[in-house]
Design a protein around this motif. Structure first.
Motif, PDB file in Angstrom:
ATOM      1  N   GLN A 119       0.838  -1.192   0.000  1.00  0.00           N
ATOM      2  CA  GLN A 119       0.000   0.000   0.000  1.00  0.00           C
ATOM      3  C   GLN A 119       0.875   1.245   0.000  1.00  0.00           C
ATOM      4  O   GLN A 119       1.719   1.397   0.875  1.00  0.00           O
ATOM      5  CB  GLN A 119      -0.910  -0.008   1.237  1.00  0.00           C
ATOM      6  CG  GLN A 119      -1.950  -1.122   1.218  1.00  0.00           C
ATOM      7  CD  GLN A 119      -2.897  -0.996   0.045  1.00  0.00           C
ATOM      8  OE1 GLN A 119      -3.312   0.098  -0.319  1.00  0.00           O
ATOM      9  NE2 GLN A 119      -3.239  -2.117  -0.568  1.00  0.00           N
TER      10      GLN A 119
ATOM     11  N   SER C 522      -2.263  15.295 -12.214  1.00  0.00           N
ATOM     12  CA  SER C 522      -2.978  15.420 -10.953  1.00  0.00           C
ATOM     13  C   SER C 522      -3.501  14.041 -10.570  1.00  0.00           C
ATOM     14  O   SER C 522      -4.180  13.382 -11.346  1.00  0.00           O
ATOM     15  CB  SER C 522      -4.132  16.417 -11.123  1.00  0.00           C
ATOM     16  OG  SER C 522      -4.952  16.359  -9.982  1.00  0.00           O
ATOM     17  N   VAL C 523      -3.108  13.597  -9.382  1.00  0.00           N
ATOM     18  CA  VAL C 523      -3.566  12.293  -8.907  1.00  0.00           C
ATOM     19  C   VAL C 523      -4.354  12.533  -7.628  1.00  0.00           C
ATOM     20  O   VAL C 523      -3.792  12.974  -6.623  1.00  0.00           O
ATOM     21  CB  VAL C 523      -2.382  11.348  -8.650  1.00  0.00           C
ATOM     22  CG1 VAL C 523      -2.866  10.014  -8.088  1.00  0.00           C
ATOM     23  CG2 VAL C 523      -1.574  11.142  -9.921  1.00  0.00           C
ATOM     24  N   GLY C 524      -5.639  12.249  -7.703  1.00  0.00           N
ATOM     25  CA  GLY C 524      -6.490  12.461  -6.521  1.00  0.00           C
ATOM     26  C   GLY C 524      -6.467  13.897  -6.055  1.00  0.00           C
ATOM     27  O   GLY C 524      -6.427  14.163  -4.858  1.00  0.00           O
ATOM     28  N   GLY C 525      -6.402  14.819  -7.011  1.00  0.00           N
ATOM     29  CA  GLY C 525      -6.438  16.231  -6.654  1.00  0.00           C
ATOM     30  C   GLY C 525      -5.099  16.793  -6.214  1.00  0.00           C
ATOM     31  O   GLY C 525      -4.989  17.949  -5.828  1.00  0.00           O
ATOM     32  N   GLU C 526      -4.077  15.975  -6.286  1.00  0.00           N
ATOM     33  CA  GLU C 526      -2.747  16.418  -5.865  1.00  0.00           C
ATOM     34  C   GLU C 526      -1.792  16.343  -7.047  1.00  0.00           C
ATOM     35  O   GLU C 526      -1.735  15.312  -7.727  1.00  0.00           O
ATOM     36  CB  GLU C 526      -2.272  15.493  -4.749  1.00  0.00           C
ATOM     37  CG  GLU C 526      -0.839  15.716  -4.342  1.00  0.00           C
ATOM     38  CD  GLU C 526      -0.734  16.124  -2.882  1.00  0.00           C
ATOM     39  OE1 GLU C 526       0.258  16.787  -2.543  1.00  0.00           O
ATOM     40  OE2 GLU C 526      -1.642  15.779  -2.096  1.00  0.00           O
ATOM     41  N   GLN C 558       5.064  15.851  -4.192  1.00  0.00           N
ATOM     42  CA  GLN C 558       5.240  14.444  -4.535  1.00  0.00           C
ATOM     43  C   GLN C 558       5.962  14.273  -5.859  1.00  0.00           C
ATOM     44  O   GLN C 558       5.492  14.745  -6.902  1.00  0.00           O
ATOM     45  CB  GLN C 558       3.876  13.757  -4.652  1.00  0.00           C
ATOM     46  CG  GLN C 558       3.285  13.403  -3.311  1.00  0.00           C
ATOM     47  CD  GLN C 558       2.266  12.292  -3.464  1.00  0.00           C
ATOM     48  OE1 GLN C 558       2.571  11.260  -4.065  1.00  0.00           O
ATOM     49  NE2 GLN C 558       1.082  12.502  -2.955  1.00  0.00           N
ATOM     50  N   ALA C 637      -3.630  21.328  -9.744  1.00  0.00           N
ATOM     51  CA  ALA C 637      -4.617  20.305 -10.053  1.00  0.00           C
ATOM     52  C   ALA C 637      -5.744  20.891 -10.900  1.00  0.00           C
ATOM     53  O   ALA C 637      -6.249  20.230 -11.805  1.00  0.00           O
ATOM     54  CB  ALA C 637      -5.171  19.703  -8.762  1.00  0.00           C
ATOM     55  N   GLU C 641      -6.295  19.387 -14.435  1.00  0.00           N
ATOM     56  CA  GLU C 641      -7.485  18.511 -14.432  1.00  0.00           C
ATOM     57  C   GLU C 641      -7.064  17.081 -14.757  1.00  0.00           C
ATOM     58  O   GLU C 641      -6.194  16.544 -14.079  1.00  0.00           O
ATOM     59  CB  GLU C 641      -8.545  19.054 -15.386  1.00  0.00           C
ATOM     60  CG  GLU C 641      -9.115  20.370 -14.858  1.00  0.00           C
ATOM     61  CD  GLU C 641     -10.145  20.989 -15.766  1.00  0.00           C
ATOM     62  OE1 GLU C 641     -11.290  21.121 -15.331  1.00  0.00           O
ATOM     63  OE2 GLU C 641      -9.798  21.323 -16.926  1.00  0.00           O
ATOM     64  N   ASP C 642      -7.630  16.482 -15.799  1.00  0.00           N
ATOM     65  CA  ASP C 642      -7.222  15.092 -16.072  1.00  0.00           C
ATOM     66  C   ASP C 642      -6.220  14.997 -17.215  1.00  0.00           C
ATOM     67  O   ASP C 642      -6.021  13.960 -17.808  1.00  0.00           O
ATOM     68  CB  ASP C 642      -8.451  14.214 -16.347  1.00  0.00           C
ATOM     69  CG  ASP C 642      -9.300  14.787 -17.465  1.00  0.00           C
ATOM     70  OD1 ASP C 642      -8.902  15.857 -18.010  1.00  0.00           O
ATOM     71  OD2 ASP C 642     -10.338  14.196 -17.773  1.00  0.00           O
TER      72      ASP C 642
END
Lengths: 204, 299, 813
Positions: A119, C522-526, C558, C637, C641-642
Motif C-alpha cells: 500500500q 494530478s492524482v487524486g487532486g494532488e 510528490q 490540479a 485537471e485530467d
C-alpha cells in the motif's frame, strides 16, 4: 540435503541443499531473503552478517548444514527483533517467535483485489538503528548496510553508550566503500542518543 | 560432497575412522572460504558444532583445558587472566564476526604459519590432545607443526582439547599487518615470562614455514636474566640484552617474500616486536608503569 | 534530535516489472518521495531508496531471481599471454544439469566490443592477452554444477612472450598485442602497443628553464588500485518471446552497454531492453561491460533466464582498474617562489585492452600541471597496451596519478626554496582567469588558495589521543590498531597538505548530453511529478537530487522517480562527477519545459480571470501557480485537471573541443573542480605502520544541491584516496598473474583505518552550470592521497615516491 532452521522467528526448511552451500546462499537463494549480501564470501567484509543463535557471524562462512536447528536473525527481521527487545521480550537475539505464533505467521498480508502489492504511503516499521542510518546519511549504495545494521544493532544491545573507539572496534569487520564511515559513526551515535533520550523520557 | 553431523564425540571419531578424508568444520572461517572460492572440494564435511564439550573450557591447577571450538571472542572475554597471551592474540583475529565463530582448533587444524593463536600457544607452552578410535595422545605444541599447513595429526585423529599452561607471569602478543584491523599477520610475535621456572618462551608466526619458537633468543634471555639476578632484583633489562634478544629472535625466522610483505621486513618487524614485547612484559613483571624509565638496570 | 524531512518509499511496480519479482521485496524502483517540507534543492532531503536499503528489500542485481533460472559461469585464462591451441567442451556439455557451453566459435554476431575501441573479445579468439580473460561460458541449474562443468572444459594454451612495461611494450621487436588496430588513435601513435599519446606544449620551456633559480625533478609511481565496489558484477538476462532479451543489470551507463551488447547478440537495439537493478557501488568499475553480453548470450542460447553473479575473486578479473603509472616531473621556480616551467612524462599501463585509456591519457596530460599557474609547459602522457590487467575508469580518472606527482613536487620545490609548502602553493595557485596548459581560460571560480587556507585554519586534532583515556594506551588509536604493535613507541606525528584539480563531465569534444522525461499530472487532486531518466543510481544520490530539482522547478511535493531503463534516452555515464550537472541539468530543463506548458494551460483556462496571468512573472510553488509577489492564481490540479504533461528532452552542456594532437591546445573541459586536504598522521617509524588521525577537506561545490550527500561524497572519496596512499594495490607478478584477487590481500580501509574527516564546503557558483553547481565526486579522491603521503614524509623524513606506501618503504626493508 534438507536443512531446518528458524529465520526471523519463522521455522524454515530448505530442500536439495548442496552440502557445500553457505548459510548465506540458503538465505538468499532458497528462502527468498536476499537482504544479507554476497560482497566477498570470504569473511572479510561483513556484508552478510546475521545473528546465529544471537551471535553476529558472517553467514558466508557458516555451512548450511551447520545452521540445522539454529536460530537466525537477518536484516529483514531486524525491526521485529528490535521491537521485541524494546518490549522486553528478547534481549539476546536468540528468542524468536513462539511455536504457536510461528504457525500463525504469514509472509505478507494478502493484497486486496486489484490493489498493488504494497500500500502506497504505508509507514514501514523500522528498527531505531535502521532509522538512524537513513537520517544520518549513512546509506549510499547500501550494499554494506544490512551487515552493518545487524552488527551495530548488536553493539547497542550490549553497550547502550559506546565510545567512538567502541563503535569503530565493533564495526571493524564491516567494510564500506562509499561513505568513508563518518556518517555510519554518526548513525550509531544518533541511535544511541535517541535510545537514551527515550529512556530518560520514561524516567528510567 | 557429504555432510556428516556427529551428535557426540564418539560418533565423530567413528565417522573420522570410517571416512579419513572427512574435513572437520567448526567455525568454518578457513574452510568455507576455500569452498566458496572453489579451492577445495572435500568428499565429506564433518560438522563439529553439535559436540557441545568442544566449545567448553576448564581452568585447572596448572593448565587450562580449552575446547578447540571455544570462539576467540570468549577467550578474550573469559580467559584474559589465565591465558593473557592467547587472549591478546584472539583479539587480533580478523573481525568480531570471525572471532565469534573461529577457535584455536581451526588454527591448529589448518596449521597455517599465519594463524594468530600459534605464537601465543608456543610461548605459553601447550599440549594438543588428539584422539581417534585407536586411542588418544598428547602432542607437545613444539612438535605439532610439521610443515607448511601440515600438522602431526594422523588422518583418523581429531583435536579434542588444547591443554595450555596457565600464565605464571606476564605475556604479550603483537602482530604486524598493513591495516589497523581485520588483517592477516605479515608476522607475529608472542612472548611469555615464566617466573616460576625463571624461563622465557617465545613464538613467531608467519616468518617461517611453520610457527616457530626462537629458542636461541629464549636461552640467551633466560641466561641473561638469571645472571643479572633480574628475577630477584626486578631491575630493567639492559638495552644491550634486549637488543641481542631481538636480533636472536629475528635469527629464528626463515621468512619468504610474498604479497603481504618482504622477508627482510618480516625479520625486521620481528626484531622490533621482540624488543617491545619484552619491554612490556618485563615492566609488568616489575610492576613498573609503562612511562617510568626504570633507571635501575639489572647488571 | 529530530528530522524535518520524512521520506517514504512507494511501490509502483508496473505490470512489466513483475516478470522479475523477488519475494518478498519490491524492485528498487518506482520511488515516490513525500516531503513534509518543500524538499527542494539545497536541502538535505533523505534518500528515497533509504528505507528499502535498510530493510534489505532493495533488489540489487545479484538479488534477482526468476522462475526456472539458470546460473552462468565464466571460464577464465590462467595465463597472461598465450595462444589457445585447442578447446574441448564435450565433457562439460555432458555434465548433468548443464544447458549450454559457449566459446568464441559459438558467438552469433559481432565478436568484439569496447567502450571507445572495439578491441575486446566477447570470448577469447585464439589468443588470451591477460590473466583472467574470459574463454568460455557455462549455463547450468546450480552455480556448483556450472563451476564443475567449467572445470571440465579442456583448454590447451601455448604461452607467448609477455609485454609487461614500457620497455617490453615499445621495443622494436615487441609482440604487437593488437596487430589489426583500426581505432582513431592508431595512425598517430609511434608504436602499435601505444594506445594513445597526448603532448601538451605551451610557452617556451627552454627559455623559462634558463631563468629558473631552482630546478627540481622527481620520479613517482602509482600502483594499480581497484574500485572494490562491494556489490559484485551481476545481472539477469531473460529471453523474450519476440526473440529479444530483457537485461536487469548493475551498470554505470545503460545506453553505452546497449550499444555494445546489441551487435554481439546480432539484435537491433530495441530488442535489447535494459533495466537498471540495484547497484552496489561503481567508482568507474562498471563503465565497461563485464557479464552483460555473456548473460544475454546464454539466455538466448538456452531460451531460459540466466543469472551471472561474480564472486569477489572473479570480480577482480571482471572489471578494469585504475591505471598504474610512472611519472617523471621537473619543475623550475624563481627564488621568490614563482613556478616558471614544468616538464613531465606520464606513462600509464592500460593493460590488455583499451577501455577508456585514451581519455585517461587526455586527463592526465591536460591536468598534469595541477591547480597552478605555470606558463611554460612541456608534457607528454601515454598509455600502453600490455599483458597486465586492463585498466580504465576509476574515480579521479588520470588526474589522481598526476596529482600524486605534482603535489609531491610542490613540497619538494618549497623545501628547496625554504618556503612553507602551503604558502608556496598559494603563491602559485590558479584563479578564475588563469589559462590552463591547454590554453583554456578558467572562466568560473577557482578558489585554490582559499581552500588551502581553510584546511590549514582548521583546529589540529589533539596530540597523543591514545593516552586521552588516562590509563595505559588505547591501541585502537595507535598505528597497528588492534594488532598491539605499539603502546606509543616509535610513534611520530606528521602533517601534510595537498590540493587537486579535476575536470567535470566528458571532455575533448565528446557530445556529452543527458535525457530527462518529466511528467506532471494530478492524482487524486494532488499534483504529482514523475522523473524518468536512464541515470544509473550507483549510490551517489542522483535519485534524491532529481526529486529535489523537480520540487524546486514544479512546486510539487510528490515526485516519483521512475526506474532507470532504456525506454528513455541516454543519461550518459554515472562518472566524471557529471550526473548532477548533466542529468540534473536535463531534469531541470525538462521541468522548465513542463512549467511553461502548465503556464500556457493556465493562461488558456484562467487567463481572463486575473490580469497577472498576462503580466506577472509566474512560478510554481506549493502546488499552485503564483505570482512573483506570492499571490496564488490557481492550483496545479485545477490547471491540469485530467490532462498530463509529459515531456522528454535532451540537454547538453556547452561543447568542448578535442585537444590538438601536437600541442594539446583546446577548450578541453567544461568545468573544473577543486579540493584540498590536510592530513594528520601518526607513523610507527620503527615498524612502518601508519594511522591517519584526521583528513580535513575543503572543497568548492558551486552549489550544494543536497549538503548531506555532498559531504558523503567528499568523505567517501577522501577515504578511497587514503586507501591508495597506504594500502590498496593489485599486485601483478612477473608472469602477469594477479597475486591478490581477494579482500584478504587487497586491503581497503576499515572503520579503524579511517579518521575523522571534517569537511568545509564552499559554494562559489559556476554561472555556466545548472544552479551554479560543480561536480563533487572525484576531486576529494585526488588530493587525499598526496596529503597523506606528505604527512608520512613529514613524520619520517623519507622521500616516499610511490603509492601505496608500504611498511617496507618506511623501514627500508
Amino acid at each position: 540435503m534438507r536443512v531446518n532452521l528458524t529465520v526471523n522467528g519463522r521455522p524454515q526448511q530448505a530442500d536439495d541443499v548442496w552440502e557445500g552451500e553457505s548459510l548465506l546462499y540458503v538465505l538468499r537463494e532458497r528462502l527468498g531473503l536476499p537482504g544479507s549480501k554476497n560482497a566477498c564470501e570470504q569473511g572479510e567484509c561483513g556484508s552478510c552478517t546475521v545473528r546465529l543463535d544471537g551471535v553476529p557471524v558472517c553467514s558466508c562462512l557458516v555451512a548450511a548444514g551447520q545452521a540445522e536447528g539454529r536460530d537466525v536473525v537477518t536484516v529483514e527481521g531486524l525491526a521485529v527483533h528490535a521491537e521485541q527487545r524494546a518490549a522486553g521480550a528478547c534481549g539476546t537475539g536468540t528468542c524468536g517467535t513462539g511455536l504457536d505464533e510461528a504457525r500463525r505467521w504469514q509472509a505478507l498480508p494478502p493484497p486486496a483485489e486489484g490493489a498493488p502489492a504494497a500500500q502506497p504511503g504505508q509507514p514501514v516499521a523500522l528498527a531505531p538503528i535502521q532509522q538512524a542510518f537513513i537520517d544520518a546519511g549513512a546509506v549510499q549504495c547500501g550494499f554494506c548496510t544490512p551487515g552493518l545494521l545487524v552488527a551495530a544493532d548488536e553493539l547497542l544491545e550490549r553497550n547502550a553508550d559506546p565510545s567512538d573507539a567502541d563503535i569503530r572496534e565493533a564495526l571493524s569487520g564491516n567494510l564500506c566503500r562509499c561513505t568513508g564511515y563518518e556518517k555510519i559513526l554518526d548513525a550509531v551515535r544518533l541511535a544511541a542518543a535517541r535510545a537514551q533520550a527515550a529512556t530518560a523520557g520514561q524516567g528510567a | 560432497m557429504d555432510f556428516l553431523r556427529p551428535a557426540g564425540w564418539e560418533e565423530a571419531l567413528a565417522a573420522k575412522a570410517e571416512h579419513p578424508t572427512a574435513v572437520p568444520i567448526a567455525g568454518g572461517t578457513d574452510l568455507m572460504v576455500e569452498i566458496n572460492f572453489d579451492h577445495r572440494r572435500p568428499e565429506y564435511l564433518m560438522d563439529l558444532n553439535r559436540i557441545v564439550e568442544l566449545g567448553e573450557w576448564e581452568v585447572g591447577e596448572d593448565t587450562v583445558r580449552l575446547g578447540p571450538s571455544v570462539p576467540y571472542s570468549r577467550i578474550m572475554e573469559h580467559l584474559r587472566a589465565e591465558l593473557p597471551g592467547l587472549a591478546l592474540a584472539s583479539h587480533t583475529v580478523a573481525s568480531p564476526q570471525i572471532r565469534n565463530r573461529g577457535g584455536v582448533g581451526g588454527n591448529l587444524g589448518t596449521a597455517s604459519p599465519a594463524g594468530d593463536a600459534h605464537p601465543a600457544l608456543l610461548a605459553a607452552g601447550a599440549e594438543v590432545e588428539v584422539e581417534s578410535v585407536r586411542g588418544s595422545r598428547r602432542i607437545p605444541i613444539d612438535d605439532f607443526y610439521t610443515g607448511v599447513k601440515r600438522n602431526a595429526l594422523a588422518e583418523d585423529e581429531l583435536i579434542k582439547w588444547i591443554h595450555i599452561r596457565k600464565a605464571d607471569g606476564p605475556q604479550q602478543f603483537s602482530k604486524v599487518g598493513t591495516r589497523n584491523a581485520m588483517v592477516i599477520a605479515v608476522c607475529a610475535f608472542g612472548l611469555a615470562l615464566h617466573p616460576a621456572t625463571r624461563t622465557v618462551r617465545t613464538g613467531i608466526g608467519s616468518a617461517a614455514p611453520t610457527p616457530v619458537r626462537a629458542r636461541e633468543a629464549e636461552e640467551f634471555l633466560t641466561a641473561a636474566l638469571d645472571e643479572g639476578g633480574c628475577w630477584e632484583n626486578g631491575r630493567a633489562v639492559p638495552p644491550a640484552v634486549a637488543r641481542q634478544f631481538a636480533e636472536l629472535a629475528a635469527g629464528a625466522c626463515n621468512p619468504i617474500d610474498d604479497v603481504r610483505g618482504s622477508a627482510k621486513y618480516r625479520r625486521h618487524a620481528v626484531t622490533v616486536m621482540a624488543r617491545r614485547t619484552l619491554g612490556w612484559t618485563w615492566d609488568e613483571f616489575r610492576g613498573v608503569r609503562r612511562d617510568d624509565n626504570g633507571s635501575a638496570r639489572c647488571a | 534530535m529530530h528530522t524535518t524531512d520524512t521520506t517514504t518509499a512507494r511501490d509502483t511496480t508496473t505490470a512489466r516489472d513483475t516478470t522479475v519479482t523477488r519475494a518478498p521485496g519490491p524492485a528498487p524502483a518506482g520511488l515516490t518521495q513525500n516531503s513534509a517540507v518543500r524538499g527542494g534543492i539545497g536541502e538535505s532531503t533523505l534518500r528515497p531508496d533509504g528505507t528499502l536499503k535498510v530493510t534489505g528489500e532493495f533488489a540489487y542485481a545479484s538479488d534477482l531471481w526468476h522462475e526456472d533460472m539458470l546460473w552462468g559461469f565464466t571460464l577464465r585464462s590462467p595465463h597472461a599471454h598465450a595462444r589457445i591451441t585447442s578447446v574441448d567442451v564435450s565433457e562439460a556439455l555432458r555434465t548433468p544439469g548443464v544447458y549450454a557451453v559457449m566459446t568464441h566459435d559459438d558467438l552469433p554476431a559481432a565478436t568484439r566490443y569496447g567502450l571507445e575501441f572495439t578491441d575486446t573479445p566477447v570470448l577469447a579468439d585464439g589468443v588470451v592477452r591477460y590473466h583472467g580473460e574470459p574463454v568460455a561460458l557455462v549455463a547450468a541449474d546450480h552455480p556448483e554444477t556450472a563451476r564443475r562443468a567449467a572445470a571440465r572444459i579442456h583448454v590447451d594454451y601455448d604461452p607467448l612472450p609477455l609485454v609487461v612495461d614500457e620497455a617490453t611494450a615499445l621495443a622494436d621487436d615487441a609482440p604487437v598485442l593488437h596487430p589489426d588496430r583500426d581505432d582513431h588513435h592508431a595512425p598517430y601513435v609511434p608504436h602499435p602497443n601505444m594506445v594513445h599519446r597526448q603532448p601538451i606544449k605551451r610557452g617556451d620551456v627552454a627559455a623559462a628553464e634558463a631563468l629558473a633559480d631552482v630546478v627540481v625533478s622527481g620520479e613517482y609511481e602509482v600502483g594499480m588500485q581497484d574500485q572494490a565496489f562491494l556489490g559484485p558484477e551481476s545481472g539477469l538476462a531473460v529471453p523474450a518471446e519476440d526473440g529479444g532479451v530483457d537485461l536487469y543489470i548493475a551498470t554505470q551507463w545503460l545506453h553505452a552497454d546497449l550499444r555494445q551488447i546489441a551487435p554481439v547478440l546480432g539484435l537491433p537495439e530495441d530488442k535489447v531492453r535494459m533495466t537498471l537493478s540495484g547497484v552496489g557501488g561503481a567508482f568507474g568499475g562498471r563503465e565497461d561491460l563485464s557479464m552483460q553480453a555473456h548473460a544475454c548470450l546464454l539466455a538466448l542460447r538456452t531460451g531460459k533466464p540466466v543469472k551471472i553473479v561474480y564472486n569477489r575473486f572473479e570480480s577482480f578479473f571482471g572489471h578494469v582498474h585504475r591505471h598504474p603509472a610512472k611519472l617523471w616531473y621537473e619543475h623550475g621556480a624563481t627564488r621568490d617562489g614563482r613556478l616558471v616551467h614544468l616538464k613531465a612524462r606520464i606513462v600509464l599501463d592500460g593493460g590488455a585492452y583499451a577501455s577508456s585509456s585514451a581519455a585517461v591519457v587526455g586527463n592526465a596530460a591536460s591536468l598534469s600541471v595541477g591547480p597552478y599557474a605555470v606558463d611554460n609547459v612541456d608534457v607528454e602522457a601515454v598509455a600502453l597496451y600490455t599483458n597486465n590487467p586492463p585498466c580504465g575508469a576509476m574515480r579521479g580518472f588520470g588526474a589522481v596519478q598526476a596529482c600524486f606527482a605534482y603535489e609531491a613536487q610542490m613540497d619538494k620545490v618549497a623545501a628547496e626554496l625554504g618556503m612553507d609548502p602551503v604558502e608556496f602553493r598559494q603563491l602559485n595557485a590558479m584563479t578564475q582567469g588563469t589559462a590552463m596548459p591547454t590554453g583554456q581560460v578558467v572562466d568560473s571560480p577557482a578558489p585554490v588558495a582559499e581552500l588551502l587556507r581553510r584546511v590549514k585554519a582548521m583546529p589540529m586534532p589533539p596530540a597523543r589521543q591514545w593516552e586521552s583515556a588516562g590509563e595505559g594506551a588505547d591501541i585502537r588509536a595507535l598505528p597497528g590498531g588492534l594488532s598491539n604493535t605499539t603502546h606509543g613507541e616509535g610513534v611520530v606525528r606528521g602533517v601534510g597538505y595537498a590540493v587537486g584539480i579535476k575536470n567535470v563531465g566528458f571532455s575533448e569534444g565528446f557530445d556529452d548530453y543527458s535525457t530527462a522525461r518529466v511528467r506532471l499530472e494530478s492524482v487524486g487532486g494532488e499534483p504529482v511529478a514523475t522523473v524518468h531518466t536512464a541515470m544509473a543510481e550507483v549510490g551517489q544520490g542522483g535519485v534524491t537530487v532529481h526529486a529535489q530539482i523537480a520540487r524546486t522547478e514544479l512546486g510539487v511535493t510528490q515526485v516519483t522517480i521512475h526506474p532507470a531503463d532504456t525506454r528513455v534516452g541516454s543519461a550518459g555515464s554515472t562518472s566524471a562527477s557529471r550526473q548532477t550537472y548533466v542529468t540534473g541539468g536535463a531534469v531541470k530543463n525538462s521541468c522548465e519545459a513542463v512549467r511553461e506548458r502548465v503556464l500556457e494551460m493556465g493562461r488558456r483556462k484562467f487567463g481572463s480571470h486575473h490580469p497577472a496571468w498576462a503580466t506577472a512573472e509566474l512560478r510554481l510553488e506549493g502546488g499552485k501557480v503564483v505570482t512573483d509577489g506570492g499571490e496564488a492564481l490557481a492550483g496545479l490540479a485545477d490547471v491540469l485537471e485530467d490532462e498530463a504533461i509529459d515531456i522528454e528532452l535532451e540537454w547538453r552542456h556547452r561543447p568542448t573541443q578535442a585537444l590538438d594532437r601536437q600541442t594539446g591546445q583546446g577548450f578541453g573541459h567544461v568545468q573544473y573542480s577543486f579540493a584540498a586536504h590536510r592530513a594528520v598522521v601518526e607513523v610507527d617509524t620503527e615498524l612502518g605502520l601508519v594511522k591517519v588521525i584526521e583528513l580535513a577537506c575543503a572543497q568548492d561545490v558551486g552549489k550544494a544541491l543536497n549538503p548531506l550527500s555532498v559531504i558523503g561524497q567528499i568523505q567517501g572519496g577522501t577515504t578511497q584516496g587514503l586507501g591508495l596512499a597506504v594500502m590498496e594495490e593489485i599486485v601483478v607478478a612477473e608472469d602477469g598473474r594477479v597475486r591478490n584477487p581477494s579482500f584478504t590481500d587487497y586491503l581497503i580501509p576499515t572503520i579503524l583505518d579511517t579518521p575523522s574527516i571534517p569537511v568545509d564546503v564552499l559554494e562559489l557558483a559556476d554561472d555556466n552550470a545548472p544552479y551554479g553547481l560543480r561536480g563533487v565526486g572525484e576531486a576529494p579522491t585526488l588530493s587525499s592521497t598526496p596529503a597523506v603521503v606528505a604527512a608520512v614524509r613529514d613524520a619520517t623524513g623519507l622521500a616516499l615516491s610511490r603509492v601505496p606506501v608500504r611498511p617496507e618503504h618506511i623501514t627500508g626493508t
